[in-house]
Enzyme design. Sequence first.
Site, PDB file in Angstrom:
ATOM      1  N   TYR A 168      43.852  62.809  26.773  1.00 48.50           N
ATOM      2  CA  TYR A 168      44.317  62.993  25.475  1.00 48.50           C
ATOM      3  C   TYR A 168      44.137  64.485  25.030  1.00 48.50           C
ATOM      4  CZ  TYR A 168      45.390  57.955  25.514  1.00 48.50           C
ATOM      5  OH  TYR A 168      45.807  56.679  25.692  1.00 48.50           O
ATOM      6  N   ASN A 174      56.790  49.701  20.752  1.00 46.17           N
ATOM      7  CA  ASN A 174      55.828  50.185  20.501  1.00 46.17           C
ATOM      8  C   ASN A 174      55.359  50.805  19.206  1.00 46.17           C
ATOM      9  OD1 ASN A 174      54.904  49.776  23.139  1.00 46.17           O
ATOM     10  ND2 ASN A 174      55.182  51.944  23.635  1.00 46.17           N
ATOM     11  N   GLY A 221      57.492  59.063  34.037  1.00 43.79           N
ATOM     12  CA  GLY A 221      58.043  57.805  34.644  1.00 43.79           C
ATOM     13  C   GLY A 221      58.019  56.479  33.689  1.00 43.79           C
ATOM     14  N   SER A 275      52.083  50.140  43.398  1.00 46.56           N
ATOM     15  CA  SER A 275      50.835  49.463  44.534  1.00 46.56           C
ATOM     16  C   SER A 275      50.746  47.833  44.131  1.00 46.56           C
ATOM     17  CB  SER A 275      49.565  50.071  44.171  1.00 46.56           C
ATOM     18  OG  SER A 275      49.011  49.565  42.754  1.00 46.56           O
ATOM     19  N   LYS A 276      51.148  47.319  42.809  1.00 46.80           N
ATOM     20  CA  LYS A 276      51.221  45.856  42.850  1.00 46.80           C
ATOM     21  C   LYS A 276      52.499  45.448  43.570  1.00 46.80           C
ATOM     22  CE  LYS A 276      49.074  43.698  40.441  1.00 46.80           C
ATOM     23  NZ  LYS A 276      47.797  42.846  40.683  1.00 46.80           N
ATOM     24  N   ARG A 285      54.668  59.592  28.513  1.00 48.02           N
ATOM     25  CA  ARG A 285      54.069  59.294  30.047  1.00 48.02           C
ATOM     26  C   ARG A 285      55.016  59.568  30.973  1.00 48.02           C
ATOM     27  NH1 ARG A 285      52.448  53.077  30.388  1.00 48.02           N
ATOM     28  NH2 ARG A 285      50.359  53.615  29.821  1.00 48.02           N
ATOM     29  N   TYR A 316      50.922  52.715  39.811  1.00 46.69           N
ATOM     30  CA  TYR A 316      50.502  51.346  39.608  1.00 46.69           C
ATOM     31  C   TYR A 316      51.377  49.979  40.032  1.00 46.69           C
ATOM     32  CZ  TYR A 316      49.142  46.901  36.998  1.00 46.69           C
ATOM     33  OH  TYR A 316      49.101  45.437  36.602  1.00 46.69           O
ATOM     34  N   THR A 328      52.429  41.409  37.926  1.00 46.66           N
ATOM     35  CA  THR A 328      52.952  41.858  36.951  1.00 46.66           C
ATOM     36  C   THR A 328      54.382  42.052  36.647  1.00 46.66           C
ATOM     37  OG1 THR A 328      52.899  44.212  35.539  1.00 46.66           O
ATOM     38  CG2 THR A 328      52.389  44.257  37.669  1.00 46.66           C
ATOM     39  N   ASP A 329      54.977  42.308  35.392  1.00 43.78           N
ATOM     40  CA  ASP A 329      56.400  42.334  35.443  1.00 43.78           C
ATOM     41  C   ASP A 329      56.800  43.860  35.841  1.00 43.78           C
ATOM     42  OD1 ASP A 329      55.190  43.489  33.258  1.00 43.78           O
ATOM     43  OD2 ASP A 329      56.669  42.563  31.477  1.00 43.78           O
ATOM     44  N   GLU A 330      55.795  44.676  35.817  1.00 41.68           N
ATOM     45  CA  GLU A 330      56.038  45.798  36.144  1.00 41.68           C
ATOM     46  C   GLU A 330      56.772  46.256  37.481  1.00 41.68           C
ATOM     47  OE1 GLU A 330      53.246  48.714  34.335  1.00 41.68           O
ATOM     48  OE2 GLU A 330      52.542  47.330  33.002  1.00 41.68           O
TER      49      GLU A 330
HETATM   50  P1  NAD Z   1      40.952  44.793  34.362  1.00 36.82           P
HETATM   51  O1  NAD Z   1      41.179  46.310  34.795  1.00 36.82           O
HETATM   52  O2  NAD Z   1      40.535  44.447  33.129  1.00 36.82           O
HETATM   53  O3  NAD Z   1      40.026  44.238  35.268  1.00 36.82           O
HETATM   54  C1  NAD Z   1      40.207  44.455  36.804  1.00 36.82           C
HETATM   55  C2  NAD Z   1      38.886  43.803  37.203  1.00 36.82           C
HETATM   56  O4  NAD Z   1      39.037  44.104  38.781  1.00 36.82           O
HETATM   57  C3  NAD Z   1      37.556  44.556  36.719  1.00 36.82           C
HETATM   58  O5  NAD Z   1      36.679  43.565  36.637  1.00 36.82           O
HETATM   59  C4  NAD Z   1      36.988  45.367  38.090  1.00 36.82           C
HETATM   60  O6  NAD Z   1      35.608  45.525  38.258  1.00 36.82           O
HETATM   61  C5  NAD Z   1      37.747  44.564  39.298  1.00 36.82           C
HETATM   62  N1  NAD Z   1      37.978  45.492  40.348  1.00 36.82           N
HETATM   63  C6  NAD Z   1      38.492  46.483  40.522  1.00 36.82           C
HETATM   64  N2  NAD Z   1      38.376  47.129  41.840  1.00 36.82           N
HETATM   65  C7  NAD Z   1      37.717  46.455  42.257  1.00 36.82           C
HETATM   66  C8  NAD Z   1      37.624  46.218  43.645  1.00 36.82           C
HETATM   67  N3  NAD Z   1      37.972  47.342  44.552  1.00 36.82           N
HETATM   68  N4  NAD Z   1      36.718  45.252  44.481  1.00 36.82           N
HETATM   69  C9  NAD Z   1      36.347  44.026  43.343  1.00 36.82           C
HETATM   70  N5  NAD Z   1      36.569  44.084  41.894  1.00 36.82           N
HETATM   71  C10 NAD Z   1      37.495  45.181  41.877  1.00 36.82           C
HETATM   72  O7  NAD Z   1      42.513  44.016  34.867  1.00 36.82           O
HETATM   73  P2  NAD Z   1      43.190  43.076  33.708  1.00 36.82           P
HETATM   74  O8  NAD Z   1      44.112  43.645  32.627  1.00 36.82           O
HETATM   75  O9  NAD Z   1      42.320  41.995  33.632  1.00 36.82           O
HETATM   76  O10 NAD Z   1      44.376  42.650  34.927  1.00 36.82           O
HETATM   77  C11 NAD Z   1      44.001  41.750  36.016  1.00 36.82           C
HETATM   78  C12 NAD Z   1      44.859  41.301  36.906  1.00 36.82           C
HETATM   79  O11 NAD Z   1      46.170  40.924  36.109  1.00 36.82           O
HETATM   80  C13 NAD Z   1      45.457  42.830  37.424  1.00 36.82           C
HETATM   81  O12 NAD Z   1      45.732  42.223  39.167  1.00 36.82           O
HETATM   82  C14 NAD Z   1      46.448  43.312  36.828  1.00 36.82           C
HETATM   83  O13 NAD Z   1      47.698  43.845  37.772  1.00 36.82           O
HETATM   84  C15 NAD Z   1      47.155  41.953  36.460  1.00 36.82           C
HETATM   85  N6  NAD Z   1      48.017  42.212  35.334  1.00 36.82           N
HETATM   86  C16 NAD Z   1      47.612  42.460  34.056  1.00 36.82           C
HETATM   87  C17 NAD Z   1      48.258  42.463  32.926  1.00 36.82           C
HETATM   88  C18 NAD Z   1      47.763  42.985  31.728  1.00 36.82           C
HETATM   89  O14 NAD Z   1      48.420  42.975  30.728  1.00 36.82           O
HETATM   90  N7  NAD Z   1      46.514  43.611  31.695  1.00 36.82           N
HETATM   91  C19 NAD Z   1      49.560  41.828  32.731  1.00 36.82           C
HETATM   92  C20 NAD Z   1      50.072  41.368  33.972  1.00 36.82           C
HETATM   93  C21 NAD Z   1      49.399  41.469  35.239  1.00 36.82           C
HETATM   94  P1  TYD Z   2      49.644  49.839  28.067  1.00 37.46           P
HETATM   95  O1  TYD Z   2      48.882  49.076  27.214  1.00 37.46           O
HETATM   96  O2  TYD Z   2      49.171  50.952  28.893  1.00 37.46           O
HETATM   97  O3  TYD Z   2      50.716  48.990  29.115  1.00 37.46           O
HETATM   98  P2  TYD Z   2      51.744  49.268  29.968  1.00 37.46           P
HETATM   99  O4  TYD Z   2      51.954  50.658  30.441  1.00 37.46           O
HETATM  100  O5  TYD Z   2      51.203  48.445  31.295  1.00 37.46           O
HETATM  101  O6  TYD Z   2      52.746  48.605  29.605  1.00 37.46           O
HETATM  102  O7  TYD Z   2      50.834  50.719  27.244  1.00 37.46           O
HETATM  103  C1  TYD Z   2      51.700  49.932  26.529  1.00 37.46           C
HETATM  104  C2  TYD Z   2      52.785  50.747  25.921  1.00 37.46           C
HETATM  105  O8  TYD Z   2      51.977  51.750  25.058  1.00 37.46           O
HETATM  106  C3  TYD Z   2      53.549  51.593  26.784  1.00 37.46           C
HETATM  107  O9  TYD Z   2      54.873  51.634  26.590  1.00 37.46           O
HETATM  108  C4  TYD Z   2      52.827  52.956  26.680  1.00 37.46           C
HETATM  109  C5  TYD Z   2      52.291  52.876  25.369  1.00 37.46           C
HETATM  110  N1  TYD Z   2      51.203  53.713  25.135  1.00 37.46           N
HETATM  111  C6  TYD Z   2      51.157  54.900  23.982  1.00 37.46           C
HETATM  112  O10 TYD Z   2      52.084  54.946  23.517  1.00 37.46           O
HETATM  113  N2  TYD Z   2      50.136  55.608  23.795  1.00 37.46           N
HETATM  114  C7  TYD Z   2      48.900  55.126  24.659  1.00 37.46           C
HETATM  115  O11 TYD Z   2      47.796  55.885  24.226  1.00 37.46           O
HETATM  116  C8  TYD Z   2      48.789  54.133  25.431  1.00 37.46           C
HETATM  117  C9  TYD Z   2      47.720  53.775  26.543  1.00 37.46           C
HETATM  118  C10 TYD Z   2      50.087  53.426  25.694  1.00 37.46           C
END
Ligand code: NAD
Ligand code: TYD
Length: 347
Positions: free
Chosen positions: A346, A254, A288, A158-159, A286, A155, A130-132
């Site tokens: 919430y 947002n 941080g 850990s990434k 939130r 999060y 992730t970019d985070e």
């Molecule tokens: P998600 O939470 O929707 O899905 C995670 C999946 O991993 C789920 O199917 C869950 O069951 C599985 N999982 C969790 N813990 C597990 C374990 N211990 N063993 C086996 N399976 C396990 O996540 P996502 O949004 O699809 O993200 C997928 C990946 O992409 C992650 O690594 C995340 O860090 C990365 N990512 C996500 C975003 C985003 O915007 N969602 C952006 C950039 C990178």
């Molecule tokens: P989110 O979808 O949790 O992704 P990330 O934190 O990984 O960027 O949140 C996107 C943005 O929206 C982030 O700035 C936090 C904000 N947010 C809210 O304002 N309210 C909410 O209930 C949630 C879940 C996120």
Amino acid sequence: MNILVTGGAGFIGSHVVRLLVNKYPDYQIFNLDALTYAGNLENLKDIESKSNYTFLKANINSAKVINDLFENYKFDKVIHLAAESHVDRSISDPLVFVKTNVIGTMNLLDAALANWKNNFVGKLFYHISTDEVYGTLGETGLFTETTSYDPNSPYSASKASSDHFVRAYGETYGLPYIISNCSNNYGPNQFPEKLIPLFINNIVNNKSLPVYGDGNYTRDWLFVKDHAEAIDLLLHKGGIKETYNIGGFNEWKNIELVQSLCKIMDKKLNRIEGKSADLITYVKDRPGHDKRYAIDAGKINGELGWKPSVTFEEGLEKTIDWYLEHQTWLGNVTKGKYREYYNEQYK
Ligand code: NAD
Ligand code: TYD
């Protein structure tokens, strides 16, 4: 070719699995997932009976289970998406993020190394990040592949840690790897704890829209299918030991994004304009909270020609339509434990 996709029952993983299963009938695609609250096999109903698809229910936190699977199935490539992925959950329970995102990744790295070390030819450990990990930007600037890591949430820490281990296994043991760091994804099948699906669901149900802080936080948004296409491209054409940033060239504050969403939802639900926006409620910020993420995706664009194919307007429309047409999916995933999480988060 045997490809292991971890986390394939989740949001991004399910789009990656579908793309690979349909596009490459000659590859065997193995979807390994523990089916946590975020994993849902309903996401893959349309491809589950294909002969090149196998589901493996397993937890990456078990080193033995993972190593046995490598021995049995002789994976050639790994696309590692399994993770705990929600920042708010990482604030209330950081340790589970270390277990899955750090130790789970280590278990996969060790299994890959043990099974591949005599011959790395044709092998690849592709780690999805992730970019985070880069922390936060001010008003200007973009994250590039050489931006220093500066994670602020459990999060992202850990990434970041998992990214470092992947890189270290490449340097120390010669493990062939690729890492890509992507911005915020949105689209069908995203668990409704993340901003866009949470707010769509709340608008439908006339529940308040909890905007954190002043709402002036900025994210770059990419349609999930464009991310899946980028992953497919890097799987085949990415450089070994290279890192790629993937982004949507699509920054939104947002509050502006939420206002647009509200406008579209008013139309879709035949509500008077402004009705959904009335649900906007500013809530405690939130801790941080990263101010701004923005990606320079110039490397993958310049070297491999990738760019997003879906505009934000199209993507948002497709996403909203999908959620409106999949109210049963939403109902199923928001029952039980999720309700407890929601009430606590919430309250
Ligand atoms: P998600 O939470 O929707 O899905 C995670 C999946 O991993 C789920 O199917 C869950 O069951 C599985 N999982 C969790 N813990 C597990 C374990 N211990 N063993 C086996 N399976 C396990 O996540 P996502 O949004 O699809 O993200 C997928 C990946 O992409 C992650 O690594 C995340 O860090 C990365 N990512 C996500 C975003 C985003 O915007 N969602 C952006 C950039 C990178
Ligand atoms: P989110 O979808 O949790 O992704 P990330 O934190 O990984 O960027 O949140 C996107 C943005 O929206 C982030 O700035 C936090 C904000 N947010 C809210 O304002 N309210 C909410 O209930 C949630 C879940 C996120």
